[in-house]
Design a protein around this motif. Structure first.
Motif, PDB file in Angstrom:
ATOM      1  N   ALA A   1       0.840  -1.340  -0.108  1.00  0.00           N
ATOM      2  CA  ALA A   1      -0.105   0.071   0.065  1.00  0.00           C
ATOM      3  C   ALA A   1       0.916   1.209   0.037  1.00  0.00           C
ATOM      4  O   ALA A   1       2.044   1.289   0.416  1.00  0.00           O
ATOM      5  CB  ALA A   1      -1.094  -0.047   1.185  1.00  0.00           C
ATOM      6  N   ILE A   2       0.360   2.158  -0.745  1.00  0.00           N
ATOM      7  CA  ILE A   2       0.973   3.583  -0.770  1.00  0.00           C
ATOM      8  C   ILE A   2       0.776   4.581   0.688  1.00  0.00           C
ATOM      9  O   ILE A   2      -0.459   4.395   1.125  1.00  0.00           O
ATOM     10  CB  ILE A   2       0.629   4.316  -1.884  1.00  0.00           C
ATOM     11  N   GLU A   3       1.793   5.100   1.175  1.00  0.00           N
ATOM     12  CA  GLU A   3       1.419   5.746   2.278  1.00  0.00           C
ATOM     13  C   GLU A   3       1.547   7.186   1.839  1.00  0.00           C
ATOM     14  O   GLU A   3       2.470   7.624   1.374  1.00  0.00           O
ATOM     15  CB  GLU A   3       2.515   5.618   3.503  1.00  0.00           C
ATOM     16  N   LYS A   4       0.926   8.135   2.416  1.00  0.00           N
ATOM     17  CA  LYS A   4       0.730   9.537   2.365  1.00  0.00           C
ATOM     18  C   LYS A   4       1.748  10.128   3.073  1.00  0.00           C
ATOM     19  O   LYS A   4       1.797   9.965   4.193  1.00  0.00           O
ATOM     20  CB  LYS A   4      -0.584  10.225   2.385  1.00  0.00           C
ATOM     21  N   ASN A   5       2.576  11.021   2.554  1.00  0.00           N
ATOM     22  CA  ASN A   5       3.644  11.830   3.321  1.00  0.00           C
ATOM     23  C   ASN A   5       3.202  12.893   3.759  1.00  0.00           C
ATOM     24  O   ASN A   5       3.029  13.870   2.713  1.00  0.00           O
ATOM     25  CB  ASN A   5       4.898  11.787   2.549  1.00  0.00           C
ATOM     26  N   PRO A  28       1.823   2.327 -11.539  1.00  0.00           N
ATOM     27  CA  PRO A  28       0.982   1.655 -12.223  1.00  0.00           C
ATOM     28  C   PRO A  28      -0.419   2.083 -12.113  1.00  0.00           C
ATOM     29  O   PRO A  28      -0.984   2.871 -11.221  1.00  0.00           O
ATOM     30  CB  PRO A  28       1.136   0.192 -11.866  1.00  0.00           C
ATOM     31  N   LYS A  29      -1.528   1.668 -12.717  1.00  0.00           N
ATOM     32  CA  LYS A  29      -2.684   2.198 -12.789  1.00  0.00           C
ATOM     33  C   LYS A  29      -3.477   1.818 -11.523  1.00  0.00           C
ATOM     34  O   LYS A  29      -4.174   2.629 -10.838  1.00  0.00           O
ATOM     35  CB  LYS A  29      -3.809   1.349 -13.868  1.00  0.00           C
ATOM     36  N   ASP A  30      -3.201   0.684 -10.691  1.00  0.00           N
ATOM     37  CA  ASP A  30      -3.933   0.372  -9.652  1.00  0.00           C
ATOM     38  C   ASP A  30      -3.158   1.342  -8.573  1.00  0.00           C
ATOM     39  O   ASP A  30      -4.145   1.656  -7.669  1.00  0.00           O
ATOM     40  CB  ASP A  30      -3.687  -1.194  -9.322  1.00  0.00           C
ATOM     41  N   LYS A  31      -2.188   1.730  -8.471  1.00  0.00           N
ATOM     42  CA  LYS A  31      -1.717   2.563  -7.444  1.00  0.00           C
ATOM     43  C   LYS A  31      -2.288   4.201  -7.841  1.00  0.00           C
ATOM     44  O   LYS A  31      -2.483   4.784  -6.612  1.00  0.00           O
ATOM     45  CB  LYS A  31      -0.130   2.733  -7.578  1.00  0.00           C
ATOM     46  N   LYS A  32      -2.330   4.386  -9.062  1.00  0.00           N
ATOM     47  CA  LYS A  32      -2.898   5.600  -9.339  1.00  0.00           C
ATOM     48  C   LYS A  32      -4.413   5.647  -8.622  1.00  0.00           C
ATOM     49  O   LYS A  32      -4.649   6.955  -8.064  1.00  0.00           O
ATOM     50  CB  LYS A  32      -2.996   5.848 -10.776  1.00  0.00           C
ATOM     51  N   ALA A  33      -5.079   4.836  -8.865  1.00  0.00           N
ATOM     52  CA  ALA A  33      -6.645   4.879  -8.353  1.00  0.00           C
ATOM     53  C   ALA A  33      -6.352   5.018  -6.596  1.00  0.00           C
ATOM     54  O   ALA A  33      -7.017   5.710  -6.227  1.00  0.00           O
ATOM     55  CB  ALA A  33      -7.214   3.313  -8.619  1.00  0.00           C
TER      56      ALA A  33
END
Length: 108
Positions: A1-5, A28-33
């Motif tokens: 998962a991506i974490e917001k800094n 990639p597209k899934d991370k963009k979403a």
């Protein structure tokens, strides 16, 4: 998962009142979403996601410069990837490789 800094996003929100700030994301597209669910990109122009263009990294930097209407020497790239900051320097941009202990208020 991506974490917001939060630290960086708060600084960007402050800086976009004074400067042109674009977002260039190599994801990639899934991370963009996922990113679009938790980040307000209002006021950032351009917003470029590599997954939408299928271009090489260097071409994306050139695209961002064109959309900003700036020359490389007028821009600063902030990224956590040394590879990307070195690519930016090769085309004449200033570049900062971000890490958690770096105080961006002192750098910029």
């Amino acid at each position: 998962a991506i974490e917001k800094n939060e630290k960086i996003w708060n600084l960007l929100a402050e800086w976009k009142r004074q400067y042109k700030i674009g977002i260039l994301s190599d994801c990639p597209k899934d991370k963009k979403a996922e990113i679009l669910k938790w980040v307000d990109l209002t006021g950032f122009d351009p917003v470029i996601f590599s997954c939408d263009h299928g271009k090489l990294k260097g071409e994306l930097l050139e695209m961002a410069l064109e959309k900003l209407g700036c020359r490389p020497e007028e821009c600063i790239l902030l990224d956590d990837s040394r590879e990307k900051t070195e690519a930016a320097r090769r085309i004449g941009m200033e570049a900062i490789t971000y890490h958690e202990k770096l105080d961006m208020r002192l750098v910029i």
